[in-house]
Write a protein that holds these residues in place. Sequence first.
Motif, PDB file in Angstrom:
ATOM      1  N   LYS A  21       0.841  -1.195   0.000  1.00  0.00           N
ATOM      2  CA  LYS A  21       0.000   0.000   0.000  1.00  0.00           C
ATOM      3  C   LYS A  21       0.871   1.238   0.000  1.00  0.00           C
ATOM      4  N   LYS A  22       0.403   2.277  -0.677  1.00  0.00           N
ATOM      5  CA  LYS A  22       1.064   3.563  -0.622  1.00  0.00           C
ATOM      6  C   LYS A  22       0.292   4.440   0.338  1.00  0.00           C
ATOM      7  N   VAL A  23       0.945   4.830   1.433  1.00  0.00           N
ATOM      8  CA  VAL A  23       0.286   5.606   2.481  1.00  0.00           C
ATOM      9  C   VAL A  23       0.904   6.994   2.551  1.00  0.00           C
ATOM     10  N   THR A  24       0.052   8.001   2.545  1.00  0.00           N
ATOM     11  CA  THR A  24       0.478   9.384   2.739  1.00  0.00           C
ATOM     12  C   THR A  24      -0.312   9.934   3.913  1.00  0.00           C
ATOM     13  N   GLU A  25       0.394  10.518   4.901  1.00  0.00           N
ATOM     14  CA  GLU A  25      -0.298  10.812   6.138  1.00  0.00           C
ATOM     15  C   GLU A  25       0.314  11.976   6.903  1.00  0.00           C
ATOM     16  N   TRP A  26      -0.265  12.201   8.046  1.00  0.00           N
ATOM     17  CA  TRP A  26       0.117  13.215   9.022  1.00  0.00           C
ATOM     18  C   TRP A  26       1.611  13.202   9.323  1.00  0.00           C
ATOM     19  N   ARG A  27       2.272  14.363   9.161  1.00  0.00           N
ATOM     20  CA  ARG A  27       3.685  14.573   9.487  1.00  0.00           C
ATOM     21  C   ARG A  27       4.645  13.688   8.715  1.00  0.00           C
ATOM     22  N   GLY A  28       4.251  13.263   7.513  1.00  0.00           N
ATOM     23  CA  GLY A  28       5.179  12.586   6.627  1.00  0.00           C
ATOM     24  C   GLY A  28       5.458  11.142   6.988  1.00  0.00           C
ATOM     25  N   GLU A  29       6.559  10.621   6.459  1.00  0.00           N
ATOM     26  CA  GLU A  29       6.886   9.203   6.633  1.00  0.00           C
ATOM     27  C   GLU A  29       7.084   8.865   8.103  1.00  0.00           C
ATOM     28  N   ASN A  30       6.435   7.783   8.554  1.00  0.00           N
ATOM     29  CA  ASN A  30       6.492   7.337   9.956  1.00  0.00           C
ATOM     30  C   ASN A  30       6.004   8.409  10.925  1.00  0.00           C
ATOM     31  N   ARG A  31       5.267   9.382  10.413  1.00  0.00           N
ATOM     32  CA  ARG A  31       4.720  10.463  11.248  1.00  0.00           C
ATOM     33  C   ARG A  31       5.803  11.166  12.043  1.00  0.00           C
ATOM     34  N   SER A  32       7.007  11.219  11.476  1.00  0.00           N
ATOM     35  CA  SER A  32       8.193  11.700  12.194  1.00  0.00           C
ATOM     36  C   SER A  32       8.382  13.206  12.126  1.00  0.00           C
ATOM     37  N   GLY A  33       7.647  13.882  11.241  1.00  0.00           N
ATOM     38  CA  GLY A  33       7.868  15.315  11.039  1.00  0.00           C
ATOM     39  C   GLY A  33       9.048  15.612  10.135  1.00  0.00           C
ATOM     40  N   ILE A  34       9.740  14.564   9.659  1.00  0.00           N
ATOM     41  CA  ILE A  34      10.874  14.718   8.744  1.00  0.00           C
ATOM     42  C   ILE A  34      10.385  14.422   7.331  1.00  0.00           C
ATOM     43  N   TYR A  35      10.461  15.401   6.452  1.00  0.00           N
ATOM     44  CA  TYR A  35      10.012  15.219   5.070  1.00  0.00           C
ATOM     45  C   TYR A  35      11.212  14.879   4.194  1.00  0.00           C
ATOM     46  N   ASN A  36      11.066  13.786   3.444  1.00  0.00           N
ATOM     47  CA  ASN A  36      12.167  13.261   2.638  1.00  0.00           C
ATOM     48  C   ASN A  36      12.337  14.086   1.373  1.00  0.00           C
TER      49      ASN A  36
END
Length: 405
Positions: A21-36
């Motif tokens: 699945k492709k998931v896009t969510e709150w605060r980016g990947e792993n909800r870490s606040g770090i945007y790749n």
Amino acid sequence: MKNLSIVLIAVLFFACNAKQKKVTEWRGENRSGIYNETNLLKEWPTEGPTALWDVEGIGNGYGSPVIAEGKIFLNGEIDSVAYLFALDLQGKTLWKTEFGRDWMVNFIGSRSAPTVVDDMIYVASGLGDIACIQAETGELKWKVNMLEKYKGKNTRFGYSQSLLIDGDLVFAAPGGIDNNIIALNRFTGELAWTNPGVGEISAYCSPLLLEFPSRKVLVTFSDNALMGIESQTGKMLWTELQDTLCDINGNTPIFEDGYLYYVAGCGNGTVKMKVSEDGSQITEVWRNKELDNIMGGAVKLNGKIIASGHRKKVWKSVDAETGETRDTLKFGRGATIAADGMLYCYNERGQVGLVNVTPESMDIVSKFKVTKGTKEHFAQPVINDGVLYIRHGDALMAYDIKKKI
């Protein structure tokens, strides 16, 4: 025979990848606040980065946008109705779908971000409506209300959870005595499991999923407790109570290299815990009560946990190894994200700061002020494909922060 084996391996590889699945969510990947993101500006012009566009009419709210498959999705409240909006990348509205009623008591408006999984979007309103909406057309697939169906108990400021997906399940926190944390089938909305938690109301927290070889663990806060729950069965694995009563634990924890970090607005402050290899136990490593934050988010950047303080309105960095406070930055109080090695701070006065973080210090390189929009500056910024998105109430703004080659 050799060629046949290669073909079989290739078929299995693509078949397995097709199911991911492709998931896009709150605060980016792993909800870490770090945007790749890479190749972003390390300094902005005096007046700020170039404004690409802005749009009004997205409804009241504090929920961040989510960008997926060339569309922008965000929640907004209009005349007490909760809507999911879909915009194109130029800010034009493609569709909007009503999915329930929204919060109208204090800080009126939406308070969560959508979660996009393949072609489905999962949303929640401040009054407990959970819905699944088709991404291309805006068609409502199903919805339930946590207060009505699961006897939930709402918070002082309304439900503020961005829904989490694991496989065929979507997780939510009604905050009731019996159905404190629930898992629903994400295709039908039917109940898969329920957990009573510790019998508290929910705490504005958007949960995090930890993955281990033997299980996955759902981590979230209730009123005064951090909880770890086996995601597929609903079994409670562990809890950690806060030192003092605190009903606003709005920050998603951070998980990295077997360690769980969280920043709470009161209670225990900022904490690092070691999670066992199977996810079944936690052990505290250190605690720092100087850094408290109720809802602005935290990031782990360059070996530091960074967030703004709540009582003392300054950004602080805490050494991730020792738990010692390393530096402070006078920039008010607000939301924190990071990308391409830089810190982005959006304070409650509407200022956006670009911050360089070194082992010794945090230094503001550039800043500008958001002048459009309505009400409080609470929404968390989002970065996607070299564009910085700022939601301020009824307005969404897009800024070009890509470095020109």
